[in-house]
Design a protein around this motif. Structure first.
Motif, PDB file in Angstrom:
ATOM      1  N   VAL A 128     -22.014  13.552  12.220  1.00  0.00           N
ATOM      2  CA  VAL A 128     -22.770  12.647  11.355  1.00  0.00           C
ATOM      3  C   VAL A 128     -22.205  11.227  11.514  1.00  0.00           C
ATOM      4  O   VAL A 128     -20.989  11.039  11.497  1.00  0.00           O
ATOM      5  N   LYS A 129     -23.080  10.257  11.696  1.00  0.00           N
ATOM      6  CA  LYS A 129     -22.639   8.869  11.844  1.00  0.00           C
ATOM      7  C   LYS A 129     -22.331   8.284  10.469  1.00  0.00           C
ATOM      8  O   LYS A 129     -23.234   7.990   9.685  1.00  0.00           O
ATOM      9  N   VAL A 130     -21.041   8.178  10.166  1.00  0.00           N
ATOM     10  CA  VAL A 130     -20.632   7.648   8.870  1.00  0.00           C
ATOM     11  C   VAL A 130     -19.953   6.300   9.068  1.00  0.00           C
ATOM     12  O   VAL A 130     -19.343   6.052  10.103  1.00  0.00           O
ATOM     13  N   MET A 131     -20.042   5.450   8.064  1.00  0.00           N
ATOM     14  CA  MET A 131     -19.417   4.138   8.174  1.00  0.00           C
ATOM     15  C   MET A 131     -19.446   3.428   6.831  1.00  0.00           C
ATOM     16  O   MET A 131     -20.257   3.742   5.958  1.00  0.00           O
ATOM     17  N   LEU A 132     -18.531   2.488   6.666  1.00  0.00           N
ATOM     18  CA  LEU A 132     -18.611   1.495   5.610  1.00  0.00           C
ATOM     19  C   LEU A 132     -18.536   0.137   6.290  1.00  0.00           C
ATOM     20  O   LEU A 132     -17.597  -0.115   7.049  1.00  0.00           O
ATOM     21  N   PRO A 133     -19.514  -0.742   6.070  1.00  0.00           N
ATOM     22  CA  PRO A 133     -19.449  -2.070   6.694  1.00  0.00           C
ATOM     23  C   PRO A 133     -18.233  -2.837   6.200  1.00  0.00           C
ATOM     24  O   PRO A 133     -17.669  -2.534   5.138  1.00  0.00           O
ATOM     25  N   THR A 134     -17.847  -3.841   6.966  1.00  0.00           N
ATOM     26  CA  THR A 134     -16.615  -4.585   6.666  1.00  0.00           C
ATOM     27  C   THR A 134     -16.613  -5.165   5.264  1.00  0.00           C
ATOM     28  O   THR A 134     -15.607  -5.085   4.542  1.00  0.00           O
ATOM     29  N   TRP A 135     -17.745  -5.730   4.831  1.00  0.00           N
ATOM     30  CA  TRP A 135     -17.773  -6.359   3.506  1.00  0.00           C
ATOM     31  C   TRP A 135     -17.565  -5.331   2.400  1.00  0.00           C
ATOM     32  O   TRP A 135     -16.895  -5.611   1.400  1.00  0.00           O
ATOM     33  N   LEU A 136     -18.108  -4.128   2.589  1.00  0.00           N
ATOM     34  CA  LEU A 136     -17.951  -3.092   1.576  1.00  0.00           C
ATOM     35  C   LEU A 136     -16.526  -2.520   1.603  1.00  0.00           C
ATOM     36  O   LEU A 136     -15.960  -2.175   0.566  1.00  0.00           O
ATOM     37  N   ARG A 137     -15.956  -2.437   2.801  1.00  0.00           N
ATOM     38  CA  ARG A 137     -14.558  -2.011   2.914  1.00  0.00           C
ATOM     39  C   ARG A 137     -13.645  -2.974   2.168  1.00  0.00           C
ATOM     40  O   ARG A 137     -12.758  -2.563   1.409  1.00  0.00           O
ATOM     41  N   ASP A 138     -13.863  -4.294   2.371  1.00  0.00           N
ATOM     42  CA  ASP A 138     -13.044  -5.293   1.695  1.00  0.00           C
ATOM     43  C   ASP A 138     -13.254  -5.238   0.178  1.00  0.00           C
ATOM     44  O   ASP A 138     -12.296  -5.383  -0.591  1.00  0.00           O
ATOM     45  N   ALA A 139     -14.503  -5.032  -0.248  1.00  0.00           N
ATOM     46  CA  ALA A 139     -14.779  -4.899  -1.685  1.00  0.00           C
ATOM     47  C   ALA A 139     -14.070  -3.679  -2.260  1.00  0.00           C
ATOM     48  O   ALA A 139     -13.568  -3.712  -3.394  1.00  0.00           O
ATOM     49  N   THR A 140     -13.995  -2.605  -1.476  1.00  0.00           N
ATOM     50  CA  THR A 140     -13.285  -1.400  -1.908  1.00  0.00           C
ATOM     51  C   THR A 140     -11.808  -1.689  -2.110  1.00  0.00           C
ATOM     52  O   THR A 140     -11.193  -1.246  -3.092  1.00  0.00           O
ATOM     53  N   PHE A 141     -11.228  -2.449  -1.182  1.00  0.00           N
ATOM     54  CA  PHE A 141      -9.821  -2.813  -1.314  1.00  0.00           C
ATOM     55  C   PHE A 141      -9.585  -3.660  -2.564  1.00  0.00           C
ATOM     56  O   PHE A 141      -8.588  -3.492  -3.270  1.00  0.00           O
ATOM     57  N   VAL A 142     -10.502  -4.611  -2.835  1.00  0.00           N
ATOM     58  CA  VAL A 142     -10.363  -5.450  -4.032  1.00  0.00           C
ATOM     59  C   VAL A 142     -10.449  -4.595  -5.298  1.00  0.00           C
ATOM     60  O   VAL A 142      -9.636  -4.739  -6.223  1.00  0.00           O
ATOM     61  N   LEU A 143     -11.416  -3.682  -5.341  1.00  0.00           N
ATOM     62  CA  LEU A 143     -11.563  -2.799  -6.501  1.00  0.00           C
ATOM     63  C   LEU A 143     -10.326  -1.916  -6.687  1.00  0.00           C
ATOM     64  O   LEU A 143      -9.891  -1.657  -7.816  1.00  0.00           O
ATOM     65  N   THR A 144      -9.756  -1.469  -5.567  1.00  0.00           N
ATOM     66  CA  THR A 144      -8.548  -0.646  -5.649  1.00  0.00           C
ATOM     67  C   THR A 144      -7.392  -1.448  -6.236  1.00  0.00           C
ATOM     68  O   THR A 144      -6.683  -0.979  -7.137  1.00  0.00           O
ATOM     69  N   GLY A 145      -7.178  -2.657  -5.729  1.00  0.00           N
ATOM     70  CA  GLY A 145      -6.111  -3.506  -6.256  1.00  0.00           C
ATOM     71  C   GLY A 145      -6.314  -3.842  -7.717  1.00  0.00           C
ATOM     72  O   GLY A 145      -5.372  -3.816  -8.516  1.00  0.00           O
ATOM     73  N   LEU A 146      -7.565  -4.133  -8.089  1.00  0.00           N
ATOM     74  CA  LEU A 146      -7.875  -4.449  -9.486  1.00  0.00           C
ATOM     75  C   LEU A 146      -7.605  -3.243 -10.384  1.00  0.00           C
ATOM     76  O   LEU A 146      -7.016  -3.375 -11.458  1.00  0.00           O
ATOM     77  N   SER A 147      -8.031  -2.067  -9.940  1.00  0.00           N
ATOM     78  CA  SER A 147      -7.838  -0.870 -10.763  1.00  0.00           C
ATOM     79  C   SER A 147      -6.356  -0.548 -10.920  1.00  0.00           C
ATOM     80  O   SER A 147      -5.913  -0.122 -11.993  1.00  0.00           O
ATOM     81  N   MET A 148      -5.563  -0.761  -9.853  1.00  0.00           N
ATOM     82  CA  MET A 148      -4.113  -0.526  -9.956  1.00  0.00           C
ATOM     83  C   MET A 148      -3.474  -1.516 -10.925  1.00  0.00           C
ATOM     84  O   MET A 148      -2.635  -1.148 -11.749  1.00  0.00           O
ATOM     85  N   GLY A 149      -3.864  -2.772 -10.828  1.00  0.00           N
ATOM     86  CA  GLY A 149      -3.315  -3.780 -11.735  1.00  0.00           C
ATOM     87  C   GLY A 149      -3.714  -3.541 -13.173  1.00  0.00           C
ATOM     88  O   GLY A 149      -2.897  -3.678 -14.094  1.00  0.00           O
ATOM     89  N   ALA A 150      -4.972  -3.149 -13.392  1.00  0.00           N
ATOM     90  CA  ALA A 150      -5.454  -2.907 -14.753  1.00  0.00           C
ATOM     91  C   ALA A 150      -4.794  -1.687 -15.379  1.00  0.00           C
ATOM     92  O   ALA A 150      -4.679  -1.587 -16.608  1.00  0.00           O
TER      93      ALA A 150
END
Length: 350
Positions: free
Chosen positions: A53-75
């Motif tokens: 199966v061709k799976v992927m996350l585009p770069t912008w969504l990958r970066d948004a995921t990283f931001v959400l992860t950092g925010l959730s860890m900080g919160a």
């Protein structure tokens, strides 16, 4: 040079990836597995990728995921986290010893037992800093395909291993801080934007895991300064776990089943040794610090920062401790990787 994918193809593959991750996470949640949305999603997407199966996350969504992860860890950081800092030198020293053991013993295992060349074996043994490792490999050290497969297996197995271990080992769920009310949108939006800006700046400065570290630093500092209260809203936290699961699983995209089989046994053996070393070091250091076993294990675990941080949130541990140790691991590896790469090249020269 490959041509960029059409927008329609990117959207379709992204939606498929997220649906698979959500389905896997939902199924894991139904059977009450710990960290279900993250573990189930990562495993489901990885299996789908290996099945073609061709799976992927585009770069912008990958970066948004990283931001959400950092925010959730900080919160998720508790105000009393700073009281534990006096115990950190013990665990940081244990982390340094652990890294030496993992790189030395795992590299030796992959060379002697599985016949990998020196470059492939030792670059596969580094517990983290994947982008740096792959840049060294691309410069002509080792087999890049085997290295990426073994490294991705490590990340996936650790993501699965920790929640399952919570059922059998003294990892458990730790009520480290009282449950906080979720942030309102009027708080979430400005904090999220500040996290994204900080992540962007660190990424441009070539900092490892820049978006995660930048977002996490802003969220932690803002929380300790009293600029906001509350945790990530539960629906957004689940969405973040689904995104991280999709991100981890999609790293298997483009890896054929034959390539996977060729490197899987060595990857599994290397990961098992890595987990054994991390567990042994955690057991050795646990009597000297007043922390839950699982929290120490996550801090010393050789998994991806975003994955281990998300697991820390899901299992209720102190994310400040986990984040500090993973940042320290990345810094140690920043110096260790080029040194080991030079030693490998020197030994391979005629």
């Amino acid at each position: 040079m490959t041509s960029p994918l059409p927008a329609g193809t990117i959207i379709r593959r992204t939606l498929v990836t997220l649906l698979i991750s959500a389905a896997g996470g939902g199924l894991a949640a139904l059977v009450n597995l710990p960290a279900a949305w993250l573990m189930g999603g990562a495993l489901a997407v990885a299996i789908a990728a290996l099945l073609g199966v061709k799976v992927m996350l585009p770069t912008w969504l990958r970066d948004a995921t990283f931001v959400l992860t950092g925010l959730s860890m900080g919160a998720a950081v508790a105000r009393d986290s700073l009281t534990l800092i006096v115990q950190w030198p013990v665990t940081l020293a244990a982390l340094a010893v652990e890294l030496i053991l993992i790189i030395t013993l795992t590299g030796f295992l992959l060379r002697k037992l599985f016949g990998l060349d020196r470059g492939t074996a030792y670059l596969s043994s580094f517990p983290g800093h994947l982008s740096f490792v792959m840049s060294i490999a691309a410069a002509g050290v080792g087999d890049t395909r085997q290295i990426i497969i073994i490294q991705v297996i490590r990340i996936l197995i650790l993501t699965i291993c920790v929640p399952i271990g919570a059922l059998f080992l003294p990892i458990g769920h730790y009520e480290g801080a009282p449950v906080q009310a979720p942030m309102g949108f009027e708080t979430l939006l400005p904090v999220g934007l500040a996290c994204a800006v900080a992540g962007f700046i660190l990424t441009k400065l070539k900092a490892p895991a820049g978006y995660v570290l930048g977002a996490m630093a802003v969220a932690i500092c803002a929380k300790f300064a009293g600029l906001f209260e509350g945790s990530m809203p539960q629906p957004l936290l689940i969405a973040t776990f689904i995104l991280i699961g999709g991100l981890i699983g999609s790293r298997f995209n483009g890896i054929t089943r034959s390539e996977f089989k060729q490197a899987a046994i060595g990857g599994l053996a290397g990961t098992a040794l890595t987990v054994a070393i991390a567990t042994g070091v955690t057991l050795a250091v646990a009597p000297f610090v007043d922390m839950p076993f699982g929290q120490i294990w996550l801090g010393l675990s050789p998994g991806a920062l975003e994955g281990m941080g998300a697991l820390g949130i899901a299992l209720g541990f102190d994310t400040a401790f986990i984040a500090a140790h993973h940042v320290s691991r990345l810094l140690m590896l920043t110096f260790a990787i080029p040194v080991v790469a030079m030693l490998i090249r020197d030994k391979e020269l005629p």
